[in-house]
Write an enzyme that holds these catalytic residues in place. Structure first.
Site: not given
Length: 205
Positions: A42-44
């Site tokens: 997901g969101c890095f």
């Protein structure tokens, strides 16, 4: 006496050569103290922070992987049309943390039950994935996935398991975002419900 002296000099020289040769061989056999691994969770920004807390991880870089275009930008990846997912490339010390430990740690920081999303972020660019870089890594990942399936914890697992493809670094402002913008980052993470969902799935770390 003179001949004895010459032979001693020759023996000493040969011994030194042998010693140096042995040292050279030992150095050649010393494993590289650094290795890399690629994960998408997901969101890095979030997965980068999660991994950088782990002893043995030297660096986590945010980027894009598993796509079909070259040098993608954040705006392009965000459309979901490049095929990439937000990912991190880890540099780690195998003498401190093993690849198998990284894989187990990764599972416990994502939601493997959802397809093409993670937490509040939806789209194929947020799919979770483990991207192995060698046959040895592939075996580790497959064994870990098999254990997870047999555990009966989840009825379905959507995390992508695939060979590594080119990893493109994200723009500079994405690197270490949680350090550069702690207030915005913490607000995003909390409002996204990431930690609450992870705890619901895996329990308290």
């Amino acid at each position: 006496m003179f001949q004895t002296h010459i032979w001693r000099q020759m023996a000493g020289a040969l011994g030194a050569i042998g010693l140096l040769g042995g040292l050279h061989f030992a150095q050649a056999q010393t494993p590289d103290p650094k290795a890399t691994a690629i994960f998408a969770g997901g969101c890095f920004w979030c997965i980068e922070k999660d991994f950088e807390k782990l002893p043995g991880v030297l660096e986590a870089e945010s980027g894009y992987t598993a796509g079909k275009t070259t040098q993608p930008t954040y705006a392009q990846v965000g459309t979901g049309r490049t095929g990439h997912t937000e990912a991190v490339r880890l540099t780690y010390d195998p003498s401190v943390v093993s690849y198998a430990q990284l894989v187990e740690y990764f599972w416990r920081h994502i939601d493997p039950t959802v397809k093409d999303r993670q937490f509040c972020d939806a789209g194929s660019q947020y799919r979770s994935g483990i991207y192995w870089q060698s046959e040895a890594e592939k075996k580790v990942v497959e064994a870990s996935l098999d254990r997870l399936k047999k555990s009966g914890r989840f009825s379905v697992i959507h995390t992508e398991i695939a060979p590594a493809s080119p990893f493109w670094l994200a723009e500079d402002y994405h690197q270490d975002y949680y350090k550069k913008n702690p207030l915005r980052y913490n607000y995003y993470r909390q409002s996204c419900g990431r930690d609450a969902r992870v705890q619901q799935l895996w329990g308290t770390p």
